[in-house]
Design a protein around this motif. Sequence first.
Motif, PDB file in Angstrom:
ATOM      1  N   VAL A 195      36.096  38.886  39.801  1.00  0.00           N
ATOM      2  CA  VAL A 195      34.869  39.497  40.659  1.00  0.00           C
ATOM      3  C   VAL A 195      33.803  38.935  40.796  1.00  0.00           C
ATOM      4  N   SER A 196      33.057  39.390  42.058  1.00  0.00           N
ATOM      5  CA  SER A 196      32.025  39.822  42.781  1.00  0.00           C
ATOM      6  C   SER A 196      30.735  39.578  41.595  1.00  0.00           C
ATOM      7  N   CYS A 197      30.098  38.684  41.252  1.00  0.00           N
ATOM      8  CA  CYS A 197      28.851  39.502  40.469  1.00  0.00           C
ATOM      9  C   CYS A 197      27.049  38.393  40.141  1.00  0.00           C
ATOM     10  N   ASP A 198      27.107  39.263  40.077  1.00  0.00           N
ATOM     11  CA  ASP A 198      25.182  38.796  40.408  1.00  0.00           C
ATOM     12  C   ASP A 198      25.030  38.976  38.675  1.00  0.00           C
ATOM     13  N   ILE A 199      24.956  38.287  37.731  1.00  0.00           N
ATOM     14  CA  ILE A 199      24.977  37.521  36.538  1.00  0.00           C
ATOM     15  C   ILE A 199      23.088  38.414  36.143  1.00  0.00           C
ATOM     16  N   ARG A 200      22.413  38.372  37.158  1.00  0.00           N
ATOM     17  CA  ARG A 200      21.305  38.542  37.179  1.00  0.00           C
ATOM     18  C   ARG A 200      20.828  39.975  37.129  1.00  0.00           C
ATOM     19  N   GLU A 201      21.640  40.933  37.115  1.00  0.00           N
ATOM     20  CA  GLU A 201      21.908  42.585  37.479  1.00  0.00           C
ATOM     21  C   GLU A 201      22.310  42.762  35.823  1.00  0.00           C
ATOM     22  N   GLU A 202      21.565  43.869  35.427  1.00  0.00           N
ATOM     23  CA  GLU A 202      21.647  43.695  34.163  1.00  0.00           C
ATOM     24  C   GLU A 202      22.863  44.656  34.309  1.00  0.00           C
ATOM     25  N   GLU A 203      23.499  45.794  35.338  1.00  0.00           N
ATOM     26  CA  GLU A 203      24.452  47.030  34.924  1.00  0.00           C
ATOM     27  C   GLU A 203      25.381  45.816  36.127  1.00  0.00           C
ATOM     28  N   GLN A 204      25.778  44.642  36.770  1.00  0.00           N
ATOM     29  CA  GLN A 204      26.001  44.537  36.835  1.00  0.00           C
ATOM     30  C   GLN A 204      27.267  43.630  35.712  1.00  0.00           C
ATOM     31  N   CYS A 205      26.328  43.103  35.049  1.00  0.00           N
ATOM     32  CA  CYS A 205      27.130  41.927  33.742  1.00  0.00           C
ATOM     33  C   CYS A 205      27.767  43.709  33.010  1.00  0.00           C
ATOM     34  N   ARG A 206      27.065  44.779  32.964  1.00  0.00           N
ATOM     35  CA  ARG A 206      27.958  46.174  32.326  1.00  0.00           C
ATOM     36  C   ARG A 206      28.727  46.319  32.949  1.00  0.00           C
ATOM     37  N   ALA A 207      29.170  45.979  34.151  1.00  0.00           N
ATOM     38  CA  ALA A 207      30.313  46.783  34.602  1.00  0.00           C
ATOM     39  C   ALA A 207      31.214  45.275  34.650  1.00  0.00           C
ATOM     40  N   LEU A 208      30.674  44.301  34.349  1.00  0.00           N
ATOM     41  CA  LEU A 208      31.737  42.989  34.400  1.00  0.00           C
ATOM     42  C   LEU A 208      32.156  43.446  33.828  1.00  0.00           C
ATOM     43  N   VAL A 209      32.398  43.277  32.365  1.00  0.00           N
ATOM     44  CA  VAL A 209      31.902  43.813  30.989  1.00  0.00           C
ATOM     45  C   VAL A 209      33.567  44.781  30.175  1.00  0.00           C
ATOM     46  N   GLU A 210      33.183  46.229  31.390  1.00  0.00           N
ATOM     47  CA  GLU A 210      33.893  46.600  31.160  1.00  0.00           C
ATOM     48  C   GLU A 210      34.862  46.644  31.907  1.00  0.00           C
ATOM     49  N   ARG A 211      35.039  45.912  32.920  1.00  0.00           N
ATOM     50  CA  ARG A 211      35.871  45.487  34.315  1.00  0.00           C
ATOM     51  C   ARG A 211      37.049  44.682  32.922  1.00  0.00           C
ATOM     52  N   ALA A 212      36.496  44.226  31.852  1.00  0.00           N
ATOM     53  CA  ALA A 212      37.726  42.713  31.354  1.00  0.00           C
ATOM     54  C   ALA A 212      38.081  43.312  30.018  1.00  0.00           C
ATOM     55  N   VAL A 213      37.173  44.390  30.260  1.00  0.00           N
ATOM     56  CA  VAL A 213      38.061  45.626  29.141  1.00  0.00           C
ATOM     57  C   VAL A 213      39.463  45.747  29.264  1.00  0.00           C
ATOM     58  N   SER A 214      39.099  46.905  30.807  1.00  0.00           N
ATOM     59  CA  SER A 214      40.014  47.572  31.286  1.00  0.00           C
ATOM     60  C   SER A 214      40.999  46.718  31.561  1.00  0.00           C
ATOM     61  N   GLU A 215      41.075  45.646  32.108  1.00  0.00           N
ATOM     62  CA  GLU A 215      42.304  44.637  32.718  1.00  0.00           C
ATOM     63  C   GLU A 215      42.614  44.440  31.702  1.00  0.00           C
ATOM     64  N   PHE A 216      41.958  43.581  30.576  1.00  0.00           N
ATOM     65  CA  PHE A 216      42.508  42.996  29.145  1.00  0.00           C
ATOM     66  C   PHE A 216      42.641  43.566  27.481  1.00  0.00           C
ATOM     67  N   GLY A 217      42.213  44.601  27.900  1.00  0.00           N
ATOM     68  CA  GLY A 217      41.277  45.513  26.752  1.00  0.00           C
ATOM     69  C   GLY A 217      40.739  44.596  25.313  1.00  0.00           C
ATOM     70  N   ARG A 218      40.438  43.372  25.731  1.00  0.00           N
ATOM     71  CA  ARG A 218      39.304  43.042  24.553  1.00  0.00           C
ATOM     72  C   ARG A 218      39.498  41.961  25.205  1.00  0.00           C
ATOM     73  N   ILE A 219      38.095  41.131  24.887  1.00  0.00           N
ATOM     74  CA  ILE A 219      37.372  39.447  25.436  1.00  0.00           C
ATOM     75  C   ILE A 219      37.606  39.106  24.429  1.00  0.00           C
ATOM     76  N   ASN A 220      38.756  37.661  24.068  1.00  0.00           N
ATOM     77  CA  ASN A 220      38.717  36.638  23.020  1.00  0.00           C
ATOM     78  C   ASN A 220      37.518  35.331  23.097  1.00  0.00           C
ATOM     79  N   ILE A 221      37.383  35.285  24.389  1.00  0.00           N
ATOM     80  CA  ILE A 221      36.150  34.463  25.035  1.00  0.00           C
ATOM     81  C   ILE A 221      35.977  34.932  25.645  1.00  0.00           C
TER      82      ILE A 221
END
Length: 308
Positions: free
Chosen positions: A121-147
């Motif tokens: 995932v292309s993501c600039d973690i300096r941007e709060e909304e990109q961080c939010r979208a990243l977490v949502e993408r991970a949950v969408s892909e995997f269902g949870r984040i173990n690590i």
Amino acid sequence: MNPPANPSSDPSPDNGRRETENPVTKHPRPKLPDQEQAHPGWTGPMDPPPDHGEDSYRGSGLLEGLSAVVTGGDSGIGRAVCLAFAREGADVLLTHLPEEEKEAAETSRLVEEAGRRAVAVSCDIREEEQCRALVERAVSEFGRINILVNNAAYQMSQPDGIGSITTEQFDRVMKTNLYGMFWLSKMALPHIPEGGSIINSSSVQAYKPSPHLLDYAMTKSAIVAFTQGLAQMVASRGVRVNAVAPGPVWTPLIPATMPDTTEFGKQAPLGRPAQPAEMAPAYVFLASPQASYITAEIVNATGGTPLP
């Protein structure tokens, strides 16, 4: 797809025992070839090429069935961690900057070659909304984040001192190294189940700051405090928070941000920089059930430099 056979060393013909390796001479030592790259740096032109564990890391199922998010997973320590996690059985979502897409594709290839899912995932973690979208993408892909591995970082050497650190550079260092870690940890925690973990990348700079890396060192010290404080905050939930503090490591960030690479790593008691592959086992251990009683700790991997 089944994972490939793990690399192994040939046993000694006379007794079947493996010979140990001298850590001083295991990898290239200074003088290294002088080289320079534009930021963020790329793996291909580096001389010598970094070792991410492609031919050496052997998994044993420590993270079987888990999912991980690794920021800055396109190259360097991040790539080595993604590779090791995959060979231990984890699916991996990794972040990269837009200009690092080819680097991220190579990391994805290594993960998939190990038989696990890779999501780049292309993501600039300096941007709060990109961080939010990243977490949502991970949950969408995997269902949870173990690590969650907060590894992405920015540095730029300024040998002329504090007067040469612009506000633009200062902001970039702070937002990449601290804001991104804070936002991602905050947003990911609701999706990290019991037994999950957060692992942050600190540095020897947190304890022994180099003057030319003043702003970077500040952030690495803050990461230690964040790690220890958050670990206490979430311990009762069964989530562990730790950090790894590497010493000098041979990654693309070095020729992209340092004025002279020839003597890089010489200051370590082992006399050389680490390779990314030498950092990955610390992250694997901290993420694994074997580290179930370890939280609020900083694993120092400095090549022998004593730290508090």
